[in-house]
Scaffold this active site. Structure first.
Site, short mmCIF file in Angstrom:
data_model
loop_
_atom_site.label_atom_id
_atom_site.label_comp_id
_atom_site.label_asym_id
_atom_site.label_seq_id
_atom_site.Cartn_x
_atom_site.Cartn_y
_atom_site.Cartn_z
N ARG A 237 35.65 32.59 38.55
CA ARG A 237 36.80 33.16 39.24
C ARG A 237 36.36 34.43 39.94
O ARG A 237 35.51 35.17 39.44
CB ARG A 237 37.95 33.46 38.25
CG ARG A 237 38.67 32.24 37.72
CD ARG A 237 39.49 31.57 38.82
NE ARG A 237 40.28 30.45 38.32
CZ ARG A 237 39.89 29.18 38.34
NH1 ARG A 237 38.66 28.90 38.81
NH2 ARG A 237 40.66 28.21 37.91
N GLU A 266 42.13 34.21 47.66
CA GLU A 266 41.79 32.92 48.23
C GLU A 266 43.03 32.23 48.80
O GLU A 266 44.01 32.08 48.08
CB GLU A 266 41.16 32.03 47.16
CG GLU A 266 39.84 32.57 46.62
CD GLU A 266 39.27 31.75 45.48
OE1 GLU A 266 38.11 31.94 45.16
OE2 GLU A 266 40.03 30.93 44.90
N HIS A 287 35.12 28.03 47.62
CA HIS A 287 35.75 27.48 46.41
C HIS A 287 35.73 25.94 46.43
O HIS A 287 36.76 25.28 46.24
CB HIS A 287 37.20 27.98 46.27
CG HIS A 287 37.68 27.93 44.84
ND1 HIS A 287 38.51 28.87 44.29
CD2 HIS A 287 37.44 27.04 43.84
CE1 HIS A 287 38.79 28.57 43.03
NE2 HIS A 287 38.13 27.45 42.74
#
Length: 319
Positions: A237, A266, A287
């Site tokens: 994360r 994000e 991601h």
């Protein structure tokens, strides 16, 4: 779970899932949205019995406004976008999808690690800039390259992903250690202390959840304890690493390189210091470590099983 009327299922971010049809084995009404903005969430979940969400936030206010809500099915492992305490208090089941992407994320982390150890981005840039073409020799030797063989990999997080990554690294004859929690009073058997992991590792890879204990676990002080040649990988994360401190360490030669698949915001709509840097020893991916075709299909299958089993009165993967 027995019901006399169709259950209303609302999918809030359908575009994050594979293009496959849902197969639910019970009477239902299905409403899908490709993406959902925060301002639209309340209206879209009104009257829903089941919410399917990836990253759309379901807070205590949304839960209180929907007393008919029975299940929040998260299409990911992390559930930090759901107020699980409020859901539990309201008698709402929350389930997640587990172990679907162990190989995908571990392979991505390994890819970042080996690319940085071999300084792949730097050599790509040198070739693009014509340095090889201008070399008086058959090769162009620029940034130093290192073998994985004999190097120490410290893994933070000994779950499915961390364990799979360990097997990949061991196949390359790396020395693998697992790091204890940052503020742990004792070091468990099979682990090394947080400080020892930082100081001894040639590569650090983060695969732990983001919570109050792990937020900013790698900051200025921790980066200073690492070898100046060390590589930092974060496929966990974004909030695990202080991004400003990481950038400063890279710019000052305090760190050998970094590969990150996650950022604190994000998508990063409001800029990010890492994205604005132009460094040959920094790799950023959007991601996607979890998103191999095989992993996404496993995720979809488990999600369907979660919903179908809940409706059948046999909930699974309950948080």
């Amino acid at each position: 779970m027995k019901t006399l009327s169709p259950l209303k299922i609302v999918v809030l971010d359908r575009d994050t899932l594979p293009e496959r049809e849902f197969v639910f084995n019970f009477e239902h009404e299905l409403v899908s949205y490709g993406a959902t903005r925060p301002d639209d969430t309340a209206a879209r979940i009104q009257g829903a019995d089941i919410i399917i969400t990836n990253k759309v936030v379901i807070n205590a206010e949304a839960i209180a406004a929907n007393p008919q809500l029975k299940l929040i099915a998260v299409t990911a492992t992390g559930v930090n976008n759901v107020d699980t305490a409020a859901a539990k208090a309201a008698g709402i089941t929350v389930c997640n999808v587990r172990a679907y992407g162990n190989e995908s994320v571990a392979e991505h982390a390994f890819m970042l690690m080996i690319a940085l150890m071999r300084n792949l981005p730097a050599y790509q840039r040198d070739v693009s800039d014509g340095l090889w073409q201008q070399s008086p020799f058959f090769c162009h030797y620029g940034a130093p390259m290192r073998d994985l063989n004999g190097k120490t990999l410290a893994i933070f997080g000994r779950g499915g992903i961390g364990s799979v990554l360990a097997t990949y690294a061991q196949a390359f004859k790396m020395n693998v250690i697992f790091a204890e929690h940052k503020h742990a009073a004792n070091v468990r058997e099979g682990y090394v202390s947080f400080a020892q992991a930082l100081q001894s590792a040639d590569v650090i890879s983060l695969h732990c959840p983001l919570n109050e204990q792990t937020a900013d676990m790698i900051g200025c002080a921790e980066l200073q304890q690492m070898k100046p040649s060390a590589i930092l990988i974060n496929c966990g994360r974004g909030g695990l690493v202080n991004e400003s401190a990481l950038l400063e360490a890279l710019q000052n030669g305090q760190l050998g390189g970094a590969g990150v698949d996650v950022l604190t915001e994000e998508p990063p709509r409001n800029s990010n210091p890492l994205l604005e840097a132009d460094l040959p020893n920094l790799i950023i991916t959007p991601h996607v470590a979890w998103a191999s075709r095989e992993a996404m299909n496993r995720l979809f299958d488990i999600l369907q099983e979660n919903v179908n089993n809940f409706a059948a009165g046999k909930p699974q993967n309950v948080v």
